[in-house]
Motif scaffolding. Sequence first.
Motif, PDB file in Angstrom:
ATOM      1  N   ILE A 196       0.849  -1.206   0.000  1.00 54.41           N
ATOM      2  CA  ILE A 196       0.000   0.000   0.000  1.00 54.41           C
ATOM      3  C   ILE A 196       0.887   1.260   0.000  1.00 54.41           C
ATOM      4  N   LEU A 197       1.941   1.239   0.800  1.00 56.87           N
ATOM      5  CA  LEU A 197       2.871   2.366   0.840  1.00 56.87           C
ATOM      6  C   LEU A 197       3.517   2.575  -0.528  1.00 56.87           C
ATOM      7  N   ALA A 198       3.930   1.480  -1.175  1.00 56.72           N
ATOM      8  CA  ALA A 198       4.540   1.576  -2.501  1.00 56.72           C
ATOM      9  C   ALA A 198       3.557   2.144  -3.521  1.00 56.72           C
ATOM     10  N   PHE A 199       2.283   1.775  -3.390  1.00 52.09           N
ATOM     11  CA  PHE A 199       1.264   2.293  -4.305  1.00 52.09           C
ATOM     12  C   PHE A 199       1.155   3.813  -4.204  1.00 52.09           C
ATOM     13  N   PHE A 200       1.074   4.316  -2.978  1.00 58.96           N
ATOM     14  CA  PHE A 200       0.930   5.766  -2.803  1.00 58.96           C
ATOM     15  C   PHE A 200       2.201   6.524  -3.186  1.00 58.96           C
ATOM     16  N   LEU A 201       3.347   5.878  -3.049  1.00 58.79           N
ATOM     17  CA  LEU A 201       4.601   6.539  -3.387  1.00 58.79           C
ATOM     18  C   LEU A 201       4.876   6.555  -4.885  1.00 58.79           C
ATOM     19  N   PHE A 202       4.507   5.467  -5.588  1.00 63.21           N
ATOM     20  CA  PHE A 202       4.957   5.315  -6.967  1.00 63.21           C
ATOM     21  C   PHE A 202       3.848   5.205  -8.018  1.00 63.21           C
ATOM     22  N   ASP A 203       2.666   4.719  -7.639  1.00 65.73           N
ATOM     23  CA  ASP A 203       1.658   4.395  -8.656  1.00 65.73           C
ATOM     24  C   ASP A 203       0.345   5.164  -8.518  1.00 65.73           C
ATOM     25  N   PHE A 204       0.235   6.025  -7.533  1.00 68.43           N
ATOM     26  CA  PHE A 204      -1.051   6.667  -7.261  1.00 68.43           C
ATOM     27  C   PHE A 204      -1.549   7.498  -8.449  1.00 68.43           C
ATOM     28  N   SER A 205      -0.624   8.063  -9.229  1.00 72.97           N
ATOM     29  CA  SER A 205      -1.010   8.919 -10.361  1.00 72.97           C
ATOM     30  C   SER A 205      -1.364   8.128 -11.612  1.00 72.97           C
ATOM     31  N   THR A 206      -1.083   6.820 -11.600  1.00 71.86           N
ATOM     32  CA  THR A 206      -1.350   5.995 -12.795  1.00 71.86           C
ATOM     33  C   THR A 206      -2.173   4.771 -12.401  1.00 71.86           C
ATOM     34  N   ILE A 207      -3.395   5.014 -11.960  1.00 73.38           N
ATOM     35  CA  ILE A 207      -4.252   3.917 -11.511  1.00 73.38           C
ATOM     36  C   ILE A 207      -4.919   3.229 -12.699  1.00 73.38           C
ATOM     37  N   LYS A 208      -4.805   1.898 -12.714  1.00 78.43           N
ATOM     38  CA  LYS A 208      -5.510   1.096 -13.711  1.00 78.43           C
ATOM     39  C   LYS A 208      -6.126  -0.093 -12.985  1.00 78.43           C
ATOM     40  N   PHE A 209      -7.447  -0.183 -13.023  1.00 80.41           N
ATOM     41  CA  PHE A 209      -8.114  -1.263 -12.291  1.00 80.41           C
ATOM     42  C   PHE A 209      -9.399  -1.646 -13.019  1.00 80.41           C
ATOM     43  N   ASN A 210      -9.299  -2.675 -13.843  1.00 79.61           N
ATOM     44  CA  ASN A 210     -10.442  -3.169 -14.610  1.00 79.61           C
ATOM     45  C   ASN A 210     -10.760  -4.593 -14.153  1.00 79.61           C
ATOM     46  N   ILE A 211     -11.910  -4.765 -13.506  1.00 79.78           N
ATOM     47  CA  ILE A 211     -12.281  -6.085 -12.987  1.00 79.78           C
ATOM     48  C   ILE A 211     -12.829  -6.942 -14.132  1.00 79.78           C
ATOM     49  N   SER A 212     -11.983  -7.821 -14.638  1.00 79.61           N
ATOM     50  CA  SER A 212     -12.369  -8.725 -15.719  1.00 79.61           C
ATOM     51  C   SER A 212     -12.299 -10.167 -15.222  1.00 79.61           C
ATOM     52  N   SER A 213     -12.798 -11.096 -16.015  1.00 78.31           N
ATOM     53  CA  SER A 213     -12.719 -12.514 -15.636  1.00 78.31           C
ATOM     54  C   SER A 213     -11.270 -12.970 -15.566  1.00 78.31           C
ATOM     55  N   THR A 214     -10.432 -12.445 -16.469  1.00 81.10           N
ATOM     56  CA  THR A 214      -9.007 -12.797 -16.463  1.00 81.10           C
ATOM     57  C   THR A 214      -8.348 -12.342 -15.167  1.00 81.10           C
ATOM     58  N   PHE A 215      -8.659 -11.107 -14.755  1.00 81.48           N
ATOM     59  CA  PHE A 215      -8.107 -10.582 -13.511  1.00 81.48           C
ATOM     60  C   PHE A 215      -8.554 -11.418 -12.323  1.00 81.48           C
ATOM     61  N   LEU A 216      -9.821 -11.798 -12.262  1.00 79.47           N
ATOM     62  CA  LEU A 216     -10.345 -12.563 -11.132  1.00 79.47           C
ATOM     63  C   LEU A 216      -9.710 -13.951 -11.045  1.00 79.47           C
ATOM     64  N   ILE A 217      -9.496 -14.583 -12.213  1.00 77.94           N
ATOM     65  CA  ILE A 217      -8.842 -15.903 -12.227  1.00 77.94           C
ATOM     66  C   ILE A 217      -7.397 -15.776 -11.743  1.00 77.94           C
ATOM     67  N   ALA A 218      -6.700 -14.757 -12.253  1.00 78.09           N
ATOM     68  CA  ALA A 218      -5.310 -14.532 -11.853  1.00 78.09           C
ATOM     69  C   ALA A 218      -5.220 -14.219 -10.361  1.00 78.09           C
ATOM     70  N   LEU A 219      -6.155 -13.405  -9.871  1.00 79.83           N
ATOM     71  CA  LEU A 219      -6.182 -13.053  -8.456  1.00 79.83           C
ATOM     72  C   LEU A 219      -6.439 -14.283  -7.594  1.00 79.83           C
ATOM     73  N   ALA A 220      -7.364 -15.124  -8.024  1.00 78.38           N
ATOM     74  CA  ALA A 220      -7.681 -16.335  -7.262  1.00 78.38           C
ATOM     75  C   ALA A 220      -6.465 -17.250  -7.164  1.00 78.38           C
ATOM     76  N   PHE A 221      -5.767 -17.439  -8.281  1.00 80.19           N
ATOM     77  CA  PHE A 221      -4.595 -18.332  -8.263  1.00 80.19           C
ATOM     78  C   PHE A 221      -3.468 -17.725  -7.425  1.00 80.19           C
ATOM     79  N   ASN A 222      -3.112 -16.474  -7.720  1.00 77.57           N
ATOM     80  CA  ASN A 222      -1.986 -15.859  -7.022  1.00 77.57           C
ATOM     81  C   ASN A 222      -2.287 -15.577  -5.546  1.00 77.57           C
ATOM     82  N   GLY A 223      -3.551 -15.242  -5.255  1.00 79.88           N
ATOM     83  CA  GLY A 223      -3.900 -14.929  -3.878  1.00 79.88           C
ATOM     84  C   GLY A 223      -4.120 -16.155  -3.020  1.00 79.88           C
TER      85      GLY A 223
END
Length: 305
Positions: A196-223
């Motif tokens: 979370i700290l890294a997000f606010f320091l480096f990525d806060f200005s370039t947010i990309k978050f699209n909830i797709s089936s591919t993302f959900l499958i990847a999240l399920a496996f990796n998480g």
Amino acid sequence: MRKNLKSWKAESALFFVTIIWGATFLFTKLALADVSPSLFLISRLTLALVISLLFFGKYLLKINKMILYQGFVLGSLFGIGFVLQTYGLKLTSVSKTAFITGITVAITPFVYYLLYRKPIGLWSKIGVIIAIVGLIIFTNPDFDNINIGDVLNLTSTFMWAFYVTFIDKFTKGKSGIAITSQLVILQFFFCTLIFILAFFLFDFSTIKFNISSTFLIALAFNGIMASFVVTFIQTAIQRYTSPVKAALIFSLEPVFAGVFAIIFMNEYLSFREYLGGAILFLGVLTSELGVLIKPFLSKVKILNS
């Protein structure tokens, strides 16, 4: 004999862990088409943390200051290592990242000696040398131009080496679901805070978050598989082998990543990569089977005398 059997079982489980880690490259690559890197890392660890709390949160009621400290150390090493590797990869090549990450296998013996002051076994040393040769051949890194990304990756490699060794130090001689659960949950908690700290320091200005089936499958496996399941396995059983042997097994991660890329993404490996992968396996086998070779050589020597 029982100790050797436990070691073999533990190392087989760590082999499974490495296969799962190898598959994460495929799922992460798919997810990053829809989500920013830091947001995917936050999502992955938050999912693992929530599941851990649902199943094992009750064990936090018995936590003590020592476990809290150990969880903080492990979570910080893992989180910082992951962030450094992620941002390092942005600034350098995949082959150099794979190689630098892989040399954890070379750094871990020094960290092990630093913390334990115990000599490394001969066959483990030979296995490490063979694995490094295989890693060089497999990744074929180009170090003509060293950049800040390489420095970040090298720093992350030290984090991995200390992480693997501290898991051994913190869990050796202990057992039970309570301690394992406490350490895993705390790892996820502190690691998530770092993401979370890294997000606010480096990525806060370039947010990309699209909830797709591919993302959900990847999240399920990796998480679930690559974080929740695998971290519990590693924390629970790595104590039954040495950090050096664990690092040797983990050095096979890029090989398995290549295998999954061949199967699911129609990529291919060159002869050089197959050769490097085979030598990496040979390094692991040398460390594992070397202790069996020595008695055999002694018997041959007696018969010939």
